[in-house]
Design a protein around this motif. Structure first.
Motif, short mmCIF file in Angstrom:
data_model
loop_
_atom_site.label_atom_id
_atom_site.label_comp_id
_atom_site.label_asym_id
_atom_site.label_seq_id
_atom_site.Cartn_x
_atom_site.Cartn_y
_atom_site.Cartn_z
N PRO A 1 0.83 -1.21 0.00
CA PRO A 1 0.00 0.00 0.00
C PRO A 1 0.86 1.26 0.00
O PRO A 1 1.91 1.32 0.64
N GLU A 2 0.41 2.26 -0.77
CA GLU A 2 1.14 3.53 -0.84
C GLU A 2 0.51 4.58 0.06
O GLU A 2 1.20 5.22 0.84
N LYS A 3 -0.83 4.76 -0.06
CA LYS A 3 -1.50 5.74 0.79
C LYS A 3 -2.99 5.42 0.85
O LYS A 3 -3.51 4.64 0.06
N VAL A 4 -3.67 6.04 1.80
CA VAL A 4 -5.10 5.89 1.97
C VAL A 4 -5.78 7.06 1.25
O VAL A 4 -5.51 8.23 1.56
N LEU A 5 -6.65 6.76 0.29
CA LEU A 5 -7.34 7.80 -0.45
C LEU A 5 -8.61 8.26 0.25
O LEU A 5 -8.93 9.45 0.25
N GLN A 6 -9.36 7.32 0.84
CA GLN A 6 -10.59 7.65 1.55
C GLN A 6 -10.74 6.71 2.75
O GLN A 6 -10.20 5.61 2.76
N ARG A 7 -11.50 7.19 3.74
CA ARG A 7 -11.78 6.39 4.93
C ARG A 7 -13.29 6.31 5.10
O ARG A 7 -14.01 7.23 4.72
N GLY A 8 -13.75 5.23 5.68
CA GLY A 8 -15.18 5.08 5.92
C GLY A 8 -15.45 4.01 6.95
O GLY A 8 -14.56 3.24 7.33
N MET A 9 -16.70 3.98 7.42
CA MET A 9 -17.13 2.99 8.41
C MET A 9 -18.31 2.22 7.83
O MET A 9 -19.18 2.81 7.18
N ILE A 10 -18.33 0.91 8.07
CA ILE A 10 -19.47 0.09 7.66
C ILE A 10 -19.86 -0.79 8.84
O ILE A 10 -19.07 -1.00 9.77
N ALA B 1 -18.92 -1.90 14.17
CA ALA B 1 -18.50 -1.00 13.10
C ALA B 1 -17.07 -1.35 12.68
O ALA B 1 -16.21 -1.61 13.53
N VAL B 2 -16.82 -1.36 11.39
CA VAL B 2 -15.51 -1.71 10.85
C VAL B 2 -15.02 -0.53 10.00
O VAL B 2 -15.78 0.02 9.21
N THR B 3 -13.77 -0.16 10.19
CA THR B 3 -13.17 0.91 9.40
C THR B 3 -12.69 0.34 8.08
O THR B 3 -11.97 -0.66 8.05
N ARG B 4 -13.08 1.00 6.97
CA ARG B 4 -12.64 0.59 5.62
C ARG B 4 -11.82 1.71 5.02
O ARG B 4 -12.16 2.88 5.18
N TRP B 5 -10.77 1.35 4.32
CA TRP B 5 -9.91 2.32 3.64
C TRP B 5 -9.92 2.04 2.15
O TRP B 5 -9.93 0.89 1.72
N LEU B 6 -9.87 3.11 1.36
CA LEU B 6 -9.64 3.00 -0.07
C LEU B 6 -8.14 3.13 -0.27
O LEU B 6 -7.56 4.21 -0.10
N ILE B 7 -7.48 2.01 -0.58
CA ILE B 7 -6.02 1.93 -0.62
C ILE B 7 -5.51 2.11 -2.05
O ILE B 7 -5.96 1.43 -2.97
N LYS B 8 -4.56 3.02 -2.22
CA LYS B 8 -3.82 3.14 -3.49
C LYS B 8 -2.57 2.29 -3.35
O LYS B 8 -1.80 2.45 -2.42
N TRP B 9 -2.41 1.36 -4.28
CA TRP B 9 -1.28 0.42 -4.23
C TRP B 9 -0.10 1.00 -4.98
O TRP B 9 -0.26 1.69 -5.98
N ASP C 1 -10.40 -3.62 4.68
CA ASP C 1 -10.56 -3.37 6.11
C ASP C 1 -9.24 -2.85 6.67
O ASP C 1 -8.17 -3.38 6.35
N ALA C 2 -9.33 -1.82 7.51
CA ALA C 2 -8.13 -1.21 8.08
C ALA C 2 -7.36 -2.21 8.93
O ALA C 2 -6.13 -2.24 8.91
N ALA C 3 -8.07 -3.04 9.67
CA ALA C 3 -7.40 -4.01 10.54
C ALA C 3 -6.59 -5.02 9.72
O ALA C 3 -5.47 -5.38 10.10
N SER C 4 -7.13 -5.48 8.60
CA SER C 4 -6.40 -6.45 7.79
C SER C 4 -5.17 -5.83 7.14
O SER C 4 -4.13 -6.49 7.01
N ILE C 5 -5.25 -4.57 6.74
CA ILE C 5 -4.08 -3.89 6.16
C ILE C 5 -2.99 -3.72 7.22
O ILE C 5 -1.81 -3.96 6.95
N LEU C 6 -3.39 -3.31 8.42
CA LEU C 6 -2.39 -3.12 9.48
C LEU C 6 -1.80 -4.44 9.94
O LEU C 6 -0.64 -4.49 10.38
#
Length: 153
Positions: free
Chosen positions: A105-114, A120-128, A140-145
């Motif tokens: 992953p390079e950076k997070v473009l957007q953040r959101g909750m579902i 509630a789970v934090t979701r990120w739009l990841i630019k690779w 999912d933010a947890a899986s990326i971390l």
């Protein structure tokens, strides 16, 4: 029978210097692309330039230096590049020493909750890294971390 078989046939021929897209089949070429969801994996890579014609139906392509596949392909794996503003992945996926795809992953473009179940789970739009912005994916933010502990969101 010949009539119905030839209905689906298309005549293709390329010249040296033409630009083509390369069709990679991830379920057959696991050394090139490895993902959990093969249905959503990219099918065409390129564009690449035709370097030479080998026989009647094979062509040698100018692939990126990091690619780990043979540069000669049957004409059925090639698709002509049309127009000048086609947005496509210009690089083959990066591979590790074992032959698996290694996206970072390079950076997070957007953040959101579902809502997932009762939490509630934090979701990120990841630019690779090495891919354009339109190839970003929701994760999912947890899986990326977990997979990339040194990634700074």
């Amino acid at each position: 029978m010949r009539h119905y078989a030839n209905k689906q046939h298309s005549e293709r021929e390329f010249q040296v210097g033409d630009w083509v897209f390369l069709c990679l089949q991830p379920y057959r070429q696991s050394s090139v692309h490895h993902t959990n969801c093969l249905k959503l994996a990219p099918q065409f890579y390129g564009p690449s330039q035709v370097l030479a014609r080998v026989g009647k139906v094979a062509y040698t392509l100018d692939l990126p230096p990091g690619s780990r596949i043979h540069p000669t392909f049957h004409i059925s794996f090639l698709k002509p590049k049309l127009g000048s503003n086609v947005a496509a992945s210009t690089a083959l996926p990066p591979l590790s020493d074992t032959g698996l795809v290694t996206w970072t992953p390079e950076k997070v473009l957007q953040r959101g909750m579902i809502k997932k179940g009762n939490s509630a789970v934090t979701r990120w739009l990841i630019k690779w890294m090495g891919l354009p912005d339109h190839d970003a994916t929701l994760k999912d933010a947890a899986s990326i971390l977990d997979r990339f502990p040194d990634f700074n969101a």
